[in-house]
Design a protein around this motif. Structure first.
Motif, PDB file in Angstrom:
ATOM      1  N   LEU A  10      19.184 -48.472 -35.529  1.00  0.00           N
ATOM      2  CA  LEU A  10      19.885 -48.986 -34.360  1.00  0.00           C
ATOM      3  C   LEU A  10      21.362 -48.614 -34.408  1.00  0.00           C
ATOM      4  CD1 LEU A  10      19.447 -50.620 -31.783  1.00  0.00           C
ATOM      5  CD2 LEU A  10      20.010 -52.682 -33.067  1.00  0.00           C
ATOM      6  N   TRP A  11      21.924 -48.628 -35.600  1.00  0.00           N
ATOM      7  CA  TRP A  11      23.336 -48.246 -35.741  1.00  0.00           C
ATOM      8  C   TRP A  11      23.553 -46.786 -35.376  1.00  0.00           C
ATOM      9  CZ3 TRP A  11      27.169 -51.381 -35.648  1.00  0.00           C
ATOM     10  CH2 TRP A  11      27.046 -52.673 -36.176  1.00  0.00           C
ATOM     11  N   LEU A  12      22.599 -45.925 -35.728  1.00  0.00           N
ATOM     12  CA  LEU A  12      22.714 -44.511 -35.384  1.00  0.00           C
ATOM     13  C   LEU A  12      22.592 -44.316 -33.877  1.00  0.00           C
ATOM     14  CD1 LEU A  12      23.184 -41.878 -36.838  1.00  0.00           C
ATOM     15  CD2 LEU A  12      20.718 -41.601 -37.093  1.00  0.00           C
ATOM     16  N   ILE A  13      21.760 -45.135 -33.232  1.00  0.00           N
ATOM     17  CA  ILE A  13      21.666 -45.089 -31.769  1.00  0.00           C
ATOM     18  C   ILE A  13      23.003 -45.461 -31.140  1.00  0.00           C
ATOM     19  CG2 ILE A  13      20.609 -46.175 -29.754  1.00  0.00           C
ATOM     20  CD1 ILE A  13      18.022 -46.420 -31.345  1.00  0.00           C
ATOM     21  N   VAL A  14      23.641 -46.505 -31.667  1.00  0.00           N
ATOM     22  CA  VAL A  14      24.930 -46.959 -31.128  1.00  0.00           C
ATOM     23  C   VAL A  14      26.005 -45.897 -31.337  1.00  0.00           C
ATOM     24  CG1 VAL A  14      26.764 -48.676 -31.378  1.00  0.00           C
ATOM     25  CG2 VAL A  14      24.368 -49.396 -31.402  1.00  0.00           C
TER      26      VAL A  14
END
Length: 375
Positions: A260-264
């Motif tokens: 999810l952090w990489l998506i953000v």
């Protein structure tokens, strides 16, 4: 009398319209752009699907099978690999859409009428996946019928079952659910459309109302003004991203397999391009209407040439080359890979580097032009 009044109003409106030649030019150019984009890009007739082959047999029979796939005009054999890890990496990165695995004993089993090959399909793009799936089965059936005919001619009797069976595996989206393909792309569309339109029109609206001059005479530095103008729309973009992720996952069942952090982080990198384009459009336009049309001239090609609706493989080569200049193309690869494939940064590093370059260049150019416009 009535007709003369109407004619006077019509004449006045035409005079008013032609006082803004850029708006007139954009209004004339946009339908032409739509015509060519819909004529050439709006097609689901998928061709040239990239194929990776692991030929463990390396026999004349296996080469004949590859020739059958080439002759179908749907696949292009772009990669010859030597392990499952190799074709897995190619599919994860999107370089290959399909992998064909031919077993070592293929030629022997073909003579026995019991040969099996494996087709691994990338199901993250439902349109390409379904086309590849049906085509692979048709090629296998057609090639099997050809072998049956040859065997019957040699032996004088027909074989009871087809000698070649194409077994398929669909990765990431086994049911080829179109929602899995579209919902991640909606994030890219929202980030691109909403931020560019709101940024461009908001700044032009300040200029139309005369409040931009009031801001200029204050102690606010130009970079502070730019940052203050852009940050609210960046925050709005992230809010909409989480909104779509939440609804897409819990309502439509779209998986979020990646970080999810990489998506953000990657969404933030892509936002730099969108905000920069909106800021740049605001320096060109003098009215909100002109700003909307200017942004539309960017958003319209990007929605068709990014792979949002229609696969890039189905487009003419010229449009495929043009698509490399559209940041949304790279972001759609990133967001779909992160959500559906669960890949790490290594598999999408080329797209992330491209987005970073686009973001820095566009934002820098737009900020410098905006600052010069203020001065």
């Amino acid at each position: 009398m009535f007709n003369s009044r109407i004619s006077s109003i019509i004449r006045k409106e035409f005079v008013q319209l032609f006082r803004d030649p850029r708006t007139v030019a954009l209004a004339i150019v946009i339908p032409i752009v739509q015509l060519f984009l819909l004529g050439y890009a709006a097609t689901s007739d998928v061709r040239n699907i990239s194929l990776a082959v692991w030929d463990q047999s390396k026999s004349p029979e296996s080469r004949q099978l590859l020739d059958a796939f080439r002759a179908a005009d749907y696949f292009t054999v772009d990669y010859m690999v030597n392990s499952s890890d190799e074709y897995q990496k190619l599919i994860e990165s999107g370089d290959a859409r399909v992998a064909l695995v031919i077993p070592p004993d293929y030629d022997v089993r073909l003579l026995d009428g019991n040969a099996k090959v494996l087709m691994v399909l990338d199901g993250s793009d439902a349109s390409i996946g379904s086309t590849a799936l049906s085509t692979a089965r048709l090629v296998g059936q057609s090639y099997g019928t050809k072998i049956l005919t040859q065997q019957a001619a040699l032996s004088g009797r027909g074989a009871p079952t087809p000698p070649v069976e194409v077994r398929t595996q669909v990765w990431y989206n086994p049911d080829l659910n179109s929602a899995y393909f579209m919902i991640p792309a909606v994030i890219g569309m929202i980030l691109s459309f909403i931020t560019t339109i709101l940024t461009a029109t908001a700044i032009v609206r300040e200029r139309e109302r005369g409040t931009i001059e009031q801001l200029i005479v204050t102690p606010i530095r130009s970079w502070e003004l730019v940052l203050g103008k852009l940050l609210p729309y960046a925050i709005l973009g992230f809010v909409e991203t989480f909104e779509i992720l939440f609804l897409g996952h819990f309502w439509f069942g779209v998986p979020i397999r990646g970080s999810l952090w990489l998506i953000v982080i990657t969404s933030g990198v892509f936002l730099m391009s969108s905000l920069g384009i909106g800021l740049f459009a605001s320096t060109i336009a003098n009215t909100q209407q002109e700003a909307m049309l200017t942004v539309m001239m960017y958003n319209l090609p990007s929605i068709f040439l990014s792979g949002f609706f229609f696969p890039l493989e189905a487009m003419p080569k010229v449009l495929q080359w043009i698509s490399y200049a559209i940041p949304l193309r790279y972001y759609l690869v990133v967001i779909r890979s992160l959500m559906l494939k669960g890949v790490g940064l290594e598999a999408i590093q080329r797209e992330v580097i491209a987005l970073t370059i686009f973001g820095v260049v566009i934002m820098t150019a737009a900020a410098l032009r905006f600052r010069k416009r203020l001065d």
